[in-house]
Design a protein around this motif. Structure first.
Motif, short mmCIF file in Angstrom:
data_model
loop_
_atom_site.label_atom_id
_atom_site.label_comp_id
_atom_site.label_asym_id
_atom_site.label_seq_id
_atom_site.Cartn_x
_atom_site.Cartn_y
_atom_site.Cartn_z
N LYS A 19 0.60 -1.08 0.14
CA LYS A 19 -0.01 -0.39 -0.06
C LYS A 19 1.01 1.20 0.39
CE LYS A 19 -3.96 1.75 0.16
NZ LYS A 19 -4.64 2.45 -1.46
N ALA A 20 2.20 0.63 0.58
CA ALA A 20 3.11 2.23 0.70
C ALA A 20 3.88 2.60 -0.16
CB ALA A 20 3.96 2.36 1.81
N GLU A 21 4.08 1.76 -1.33
CA GLU A 21 4.80 1.52 -2.92
C GLU A 21 3.26 2.29 -3.71
OE1 GLU A 21 7.11 -1.69 -2.79
OE2 GLU A 21 5.62 -2.22 -4.38
N GLU A 22 1.35 1.71 -3.34
CA GLU A 22 0.52 2.06 -4.16
C GLU A 22 0.84 4.01 -4.03
OE1 GLU A 22 -0.94 -2.10 -5.05
OE2 GLU A 22 -2.22 -0.58 -3.43
N ARG B 299 -7.40 -4.35 3.90
CA ARG B 299 -7.15 -4.72 2.11
C ARG B 299 -7.90 -4.72 1.43
NH1 ARG B 299 -7.15 -10.65 4.07
NH2 ARG B 299 -5.29 -10.24 4.33
N THR B 300 -7.56 -4.12 0.19
CA THR B 300 -8.12 -3.52 -1.41
C THR B 300 -7.14 -4.52 -1.97
OG1 THR B 300 -5.69 -2.62 -1.77
CG2 THR B 300 -7.32 -1.63 -0.45
N ASP C 270 -3.90 -11.74 -2.14
CA ASP C 270 -5.15 -13.17 -2.43
C ASP C 270 -4.13 -14.30 -1.35
OD1 ASP C 270 -5.93 -11.45 -4.09
OD2 ASP C 270 -5.36 -12.36 -5.67
N ALA C 271 -2.96 -14.56 -1.76
CA ALA C 271 -2.17 -15.54 -0.84
C ALA C 271 -2.21 -15.51 0.62
CB ALA C 271 -0.99 -15.37 -1.42
N ASP D 145 0.54 -7.65 -9.27
CA ASP D 145 1.86 -8.48 -8.29
C ASP D 145 1.04 -7.98 -7.24
OD1 ASP D 145 3.59 -9.15 -10.18
OD2 ASP D 145 5.20 -7.94 -9.49
N HIS D 146 0.47 -6.99 -6.56
CA HIS D 146 0.98 -6.42 -5.21
C HIS D 146 -0.44 -7.44 -4.85
CE1 HIS D 146 2.84 -2.43 -4.89
NE2 HIS D 146 3.44 -3.68 -4.56
#
Length: 173
Positions: free
Chosen positions: A48-51, A158-159, A88-89, A82-83
């Motif tokens: 989330k911080a990267e996004e 969670r997004t 999902d995992a 990828d995120h």
């Protein structure tokens, strides 16, 4: 402080936490669960911080560099995908008892997705960003990134952003 170095350092921490899971006795589900909780939260907050604080700059700065805009959009779409695979995992692991076969499979899926993401990011996104972002921009981004993480020590909601929509919303017009 440099956002690219910060992300690289956190990748090392992520790899180490996955390795620690491998070192815990299989029947010590309390420790496995505690470590996984820490790692899962770290992965989600990091993504989330990267996004919020890295990929919008990737799109902006590459759009200003001749010939790089489309590549930045493709790389950003890939990173958000990828995120989402990592998320999902992590969500799948929550559906299984810690230490069970299903749980370990979900943890392996998270690790595989995260390893692939980190490799692509380290070889492509971070390298390209260092070429177009000056030191002050990289410093300022790192400060915002760390502040975001500090504010979200307890985790983030969670997004599951749509990668194409994310790029449309964050690319400069």
């Amino acid at each position: 402080m440099d956002i690219t170095e910060l992300i690289l350092e956190q990748h090392i921490q992520q790899r180490r936490l996955f390795a620690l899971l491998d070192e815990v006795p299989l029947d010590d589900t309390a420790t496995l669960g505690a470590l996984w909780h820490l790692l899962a939260r770290f992965l989600e907050v990091h993504a989330k911080a990267e996004e919020e604080h890295f990929y919008p700059l990737v799109l902006q700065l590459h759009a200003d560099a001749p010939g790089d805009g489309d590549d930045a959009e493709d790389e950003t779409v890939d990173a958000v995908k990828d995120h989402n695979e990592i998320r999902d995992a992590i969500a799948d692991a929550a559906n299984h008892e810690v230490g069970s076969t299903g749980w370990w499979q979900a943890v392996r899926d998270a690790r595989t997705a995260n390893d692939e993401h980190m490799g692509e990011e380290e070889h492509d996104d971070l390298t390209a960003f260092r070429r177009v972002a000056d030191l002050q921009t990289r410093h300022d981004a790192a400060v915002r990134f760390l502040a975001f993480e500090a504010r979200h020590l307890g985790g983030v909601a969670r997004t599951h952003p749509d990668p194409e929509q994310y790029v449309r919303e964050h690319r400069p017009d």
